[in-house]
Design a protein around this motif. Structure first.
Motif, PDB file in Angstrom:
ATOM      1  N   ALA A 198      -0.499  97.108  51.205  1.00 26.95           N
ATOM      2  CA  ALA A 198      -1.750  96.424  50.922  1.00 26.95           C
ATOM      3  C   ALA A 198      -1.971  94.694  50.596  1.00 26.95           C
ATOM      4  N   MET A 199      -0.950  94.663  52.176  1.00 23.45           N
ATOM      5  CA  MET A 199      -0.818  93.166  52.132  1.00 23.45           C
ATOM      6  C   MET A 199      -1.823  92.975  54.085  1.00 23.45           C
ATOM      7  N   ARG A 200      -2.610  91.804  53.539  1.00 22.52           N
ATOM      8  CA  ARG A 200      -4.147  91.820  54.877  1.00 22.52           C
ATOM      9  C   ARG A 200      -3.176  90.344  55.670  1.00 22.52           C
ATOM     10  N   LEU A 201      -2.647  91.313  56.794  1.00 22.68           N
ATOM     11  CA  LEU A 201      -1.362  89.564  57.623  1.00 22.68           C
ATOM     12  C   LEU A 201      -2.181  89.144  58.823  1.00 22.68           C
ATOM     13  N   PRO A 202      -2.266  88.436  59.318  1.00 29.27           N
ATOM     14  CA  PRO A 202      -2.613  87.997  60.803  1.00 29.27           C
ATOM     15  C   PRO A 202      -2.236  88.735  61.821  1.00 29.27           C
ATOM     16  N   THR A 203      -2.864  89.393  63.097  1.00 31.73           N
ATOM     17  CA  THR A 203      -2.129  89.463  63.917  1.00 31.73           C
ATOM     18  C   THR A 203      -0.889  88.145  64.456  1.00 31.73           C
ATOM     19  N   ARG A 204       0.211  88.927  64.509  1.00 32.37           N
ATOM     20  CA  ARG A 204       1.387  88.008  64.466  1.00 32.37           C
ATOM     21  C   ARG A 204       1.768  87.539  65.888  1.00 32.37           C
ATOM     22  N   VAL A 205       1.751  86.434  66.556  1.00 31.27           N
ATOM     23  CA  VAL A 205       1.851  86.366  67.695  1.00 31.27           C
ATOM     24  C   VAL A 205       3.964  86.184  68.738  1.00 31.27           C
ATOM     25  N   LEU A 206       3.541  87.267  69.138  1.00 36.68           N
ATOM     26  CA  LEU A 206       5.485  87.672  68.540  1.00 36.68           C
ATOM     27  C   LEU A 206       6.127  86.987  70.277  1.00 36.68           C
ATOM     28  N   ALA A 207       7.336  86.699  69.598  1.00 37.21           N
ATOM     29  CA  ALA A 207       8.408  85.691  70.480  1.00 37.21           C
ATOM     30  C   ALA A 207       7.865  85.864  71.605  1.00 37.21           C
ATOM     31  N   ALA A 208       8.256  84.879  72.477  1.00 42.57           N
ATOM     32  CA  ALA A 208       7.863  84.600  73.501  1.00 42.57           C
ATOM     33  C   ALA A 208       8.700  85.613  74.106  1.00 42.57           C
ATOM     34  N   ALA A 209       9.973  85.275  74.463  1.00 37.22           N
ATOM     35  CA  ALA A 209      10.762  86.103  75.242  1.00 37.22           C
ATOM     36  C   ALA A 209      10.625  87.817  74.559  1.00 37.22           C
ATOM     37  N   SER A 210       9.920  88.531  73.551  1.00 37.85           N
ATOM     38  CA  SER A 210       9.253  89.445  73.819  1.00 37.85           C
ATOM     39  C   SER A 210       8.665  90.244  74.746  1.00 37.85           C
ATOM     40  N   LYS A 211       8.110  89.465  74.983  1.00 39.70           N
ATOM     41  CA  LYS A 211       7.109  89.553  76.539  1.00 39.70           C
ATOM     42  C   LYS A 211       7.669  89.513  77.237  1.00 39.70           C
ATOM     43  N   SER A 212       8.172  88.812  77.724  1.00 47.37           N
ATOM     44  CA  SER A 212       8.844  88.806  78.790  1.00 47.37           C
ATOM     45  C   SER A 212      10.096  89.833  79.134  1.00 47.37           C
ATOM     46  N   GLU A 213      10.474  89.292  80.843  1.00 48.55           N
ATOM     47  CA  GLU A 213      11.463  90.702  81.264  1.00 48.55           C
ATOM     48  C   GLU A 213      12.809  90.411  80.414  1.00 48.55           C
ATOM     49  N   SER A 214      12.710  89.786  79.287  1.00 48.17           N
ATOM     50  CA  SER A 214      14.452  89.471  78.484  1.00 48.17           C
ATOM     51  C   SER A 214      15.648  91.244  78.739  1.00 48.17           C
ATOM     52  N   THR A 215      15.309  91.259  78.510  1.00 46.76           N
ATOM     53  CA  THR A 215      16.871  92.675  77.858  1.00 46.76           C
ATOM     54  C   THR A 215      16.964  92.244  76.685  1.00 46.76           C
ATOM     55  N   PRO A 350      13.726  77.999  64.228  1.00 51.63           N
ATOM     56  CA  PRO A 350      12.731  77.610  64.996  1.00 51.63           C
ATOM     57  C   PRO A 350      12.222  78.955  65.193  1.00 51.63           C
ATOM     58  N   ALA A 351      10.642  78.983  65.186  1.00 51.42           N
ATOM     59  CA  ALA A 351      10.137  80.360  64.716  1.00 51.42           C
ATOM     60  C   ALA A 351      10.527  81.487  66.106  1.00 51.42           C
ATOM     61  N   ASP A 352      10.328  81.506  67.207  1.00 50.30           N
ATOM     62  CA  ASP A 352      10.859  82.475  67.585  1.00 50.30           C
ATOM     63  C   ASP A 352      13.105  82.435  68.048  1.00 50.30           C
ATOM     64  N   LYS A 353      13.534  82.331  66.826  1.00 52.43           N
ATOM     65  CA  LYS A 353      14.500  83.011  66.739  1.00 52.43           C
ATOM     66  C   LYS A 353      14.796  83.279  65.417  1.00 52.43           C
ATOM     67  N   ARG A 354      13.989  83.613  64.753  1.00 50.64           N
ATOM     68  CA  ARG A 354      13.560  83.890  63.602  1.00 50.64           C
ATOM     69  C   ARG A 354      14.508  84.953  62.595  1.00 50.64           C
ATOM     70  N   GLY A 355      14.572  85.878  63.837  1.00 48.93           N
ATOM     71  CA  GLY A 355      15.125  87.438  63.592  1.00 48.93           C
ATOM     72  C   GLY A 355      16.348  87.571  64.007  1.00 48.93           C
ATOM     73  N   ARG A 356      16.409  85.994  64.749  1.00 48.02           N
ATOM     74  CA  ARG A 356      18.383  86.836  64.986  1.00 48.02           C
ATOM     75  C   ARG A 356      18.895  85.839  64.128  1.00 48.02           C
ATOM     76  N   VAL A 357      18.492  85.056  64.092  1.00 49.80           N
ATOM     77  CA  VAL A 357      19.008  83.866  63.339  1.00 49.80           C
ATOM     78  C   VAL A 357      19.376  84.773  61.415  1.00 49.80           C
ATOM     79  N   MET A 358      18.677  85.616  61.499  1.00 48.10           N
ATOM     80  CA  MET A 358      18.117  86.083  59.959  1.00 48.10           C
ATOM     81  C   MET A 358      19.533  87.079  60.129  1.00 48.10           C
ATOM     82  N   SER A 359      19.532  87.835  61.199  1.00 50.65           N
ATOM     83  CA  SER A 359      20.484  88.504  61.488  1.00 50.65           C
ATOM     84  C   SER A 359      22.177  88.304  60.757  1.00 50.65           C
TER      85      SER A 359
END
Length: 438
Positions: A198-215, A350-359
């Motif tokens: 039921a949530m309405r969320l704005p399109t999240r801007v994914l971390a730059a690294a995820s859109k690059s060639e970073s493995t 930082p927002a671009d490392k949030r998922g990894r830090v929280m892991s």
């Protein structure tokens, strides 16, 4: 037109002004009661089937070791994926796991091997669910201003469920068997899945690294380098890991305290877990009333010491009412440290490392616990549950003392970030250190 004076405690629930967080709060409030019922029912089922402290620890290990192994990879993927969808999938799979336990238990076909297998499955789910849930928090409140309040409210919700769920589980198990707890939990997941959809969320801007060639390997290294070299994160997670390894696994031994030390049954286990939940809930509410993250850093070692003292005294108790009172203290210290650590980390990362830090937060919180569960179960088998809990408490106090020695160094690195975020005035550069209000 006369102006209305805001209620002095209006700030305490400010995160609920965000529609998405209100939906999350409503759905999770229902689902978490079922989750805690399943946790208690699982531990009692294992004890009923085996009467073994070692197997209690083994099942807990099986349910948590997948999180330790998978969480770093899950953190990278959480930074790449839509977190709302990740949570919908994890909740749906967790619902299937609980319903599987319910069918096997109610049909009287359950055995320890099946409990182990389903616990491993739940551990795999948690590896993605926990970093996804923690990272998703800032998206639901749409910024950092209300983030600390949202985390505190979430902790209050978890501990209200910790209070209600075990008590209900004790009553249900005493009246029938563990299978009905699993069934109630499975059905309760419908609430949180519906709230997420039921949530309405704005399109999240994914971390730059995820859109690059970073493995994935590159992003894993980036996450580890940040966590291991940034002193505030490194030291907070280190103490967190010590408490998780040596302190928190005492919960695995609760069936032994209920049945052998206090000469009770499933209702006694419910009372003990309920008392732990009350202490944790009081702690969480005290954090809800805070207006800022300032002052949280000094709470972390104080909370660890309080937790350790509570464990030591609980280990000496042979009286139900005294044990419940001591678990209030233990729960309070446990939750103060957990919530304060979570809030500080989420504020400064930082927002671009949030998922990894929280892991890595997930590894410190849940990933170390399987080793602690095995250790607690093994020690309890050798020196008894009471002496095991006393040793655990001593380790938590030693960890607290170590963290106290690191605080000036941690504050030095946190100050620029707090100034950048406007948490402390830029001009007053000495305020953080002088007042210890970091």
């Amino acid at each position: 037109m006369p102006q209305t004076t805001p209620h002095p405690l209006a700030h305490a629930w400010r995160a609920l002004k965000h529609r998405n967080f209100r939906l999350f709060f409503a759905g999770q409030s229902i689902s978490l009661i079922g989750t805690w019922m399943t946790r208690i029912a699982t531990s009692w089922l294992v004890y009923r089937l085996t009467h073994s402290a070692v197997l209690l620890g083994t099942v807990s290990f099986a349910g948590q070791i997948p999180t330790f192994l998978l969480a770093p990879f899950a953190g990278v993927l959480v930074d790449r994926w839509n977190r709302q969808r990740v949570l919908v999938w994890t909740q749906a799979l967790a619902m299937l796991q609980s319903l599987g336990l319910a069918v096997l238990t109610l049909s009287h076909h359950i055995n320890i091997a099946e409990v182990l297998a389903l616990s491993i499955f739940q551990g795999c789910i948690n590896a993605f669910d926990m970093p996804g849930r923690q990272s998703f928090m800032v998206e639901m409140v749409e910024g950092r201003d209300d983030l600390s309040n949202a985390i505190a409210i979430n902790s209050s919700m978890v501990n209200a469920a910790r209070l209600i769920g075990p008590s209900l589980a004790g009553l249900v198990i005493a009246a029938s068997n563990e299978g009905w707890c699993f069934l109630i939990d499975g059905i309760s997941y419908i609430a949180v899945i519906a709230s997420l959809l039921a949530m309405r969320l704005p399109t999240r801007v994914l971390a730059a690294a995820s859109k690059s060639e970073s493995t994935m390997v590159t992003q894993l290294k980036e996450g580890w380098n940040y966590v291991s070299t940034f002193p505030p994160i490194r030291n907070i997670l280190s103490l967190f890991a010590v408490n998780s390894l040596m302190g928190w696994p005492f919960v695995v031994l609760m069936p032994i305290f209920a049945a052998q030390v206090l000469k009770g049954g499933p209702h006694t286990l419910g009372f003990l877990m309920g008392a732990l939940g009350v202490g944790s809930l009081i702690s969480a509410i005290s954090l809800v009333l805070r207006k800022s993250v300032r002052g949280l850093l000094k709470m972390i070692p104080v909370a660890a010491a309080t937790f350790g003292v509570g464990l030591i005294l609980f280990g000496f108790s042979n009286n139900l009412w005294l044990s419940m009172a001591l678990l209030l203290l233990t729960g309070f210290g446990m939750m103060q440290g957990l919530t304060a650590s979570n809030t500080i980390i989420q504020t400064i990362v930082p927002a671009d490392k949030r998922g990894r830090v929280m892991s890595y937060y997930t590894i410190a919180f849940v990933g170390m616990a399987p080793f602690g569960s095995l250790l607690a179960g093994t020690l309890a088998n050798v020196i008894g549950a009471q002496h095991t809990v006393i040793v655990s408490g001593i380790c938590c106090i030693l960890g607290s003392a170590w963290f106290f020695t690191r605080m000036p160094y941690i504050r030095k690195h946190m100050r620029p970030i707090y100034q950048q975020l406007g948490i402390i005035p830029t001009a007053n550069v000495a305020e953080l250190e002088e007042s210890s209000a970091s």
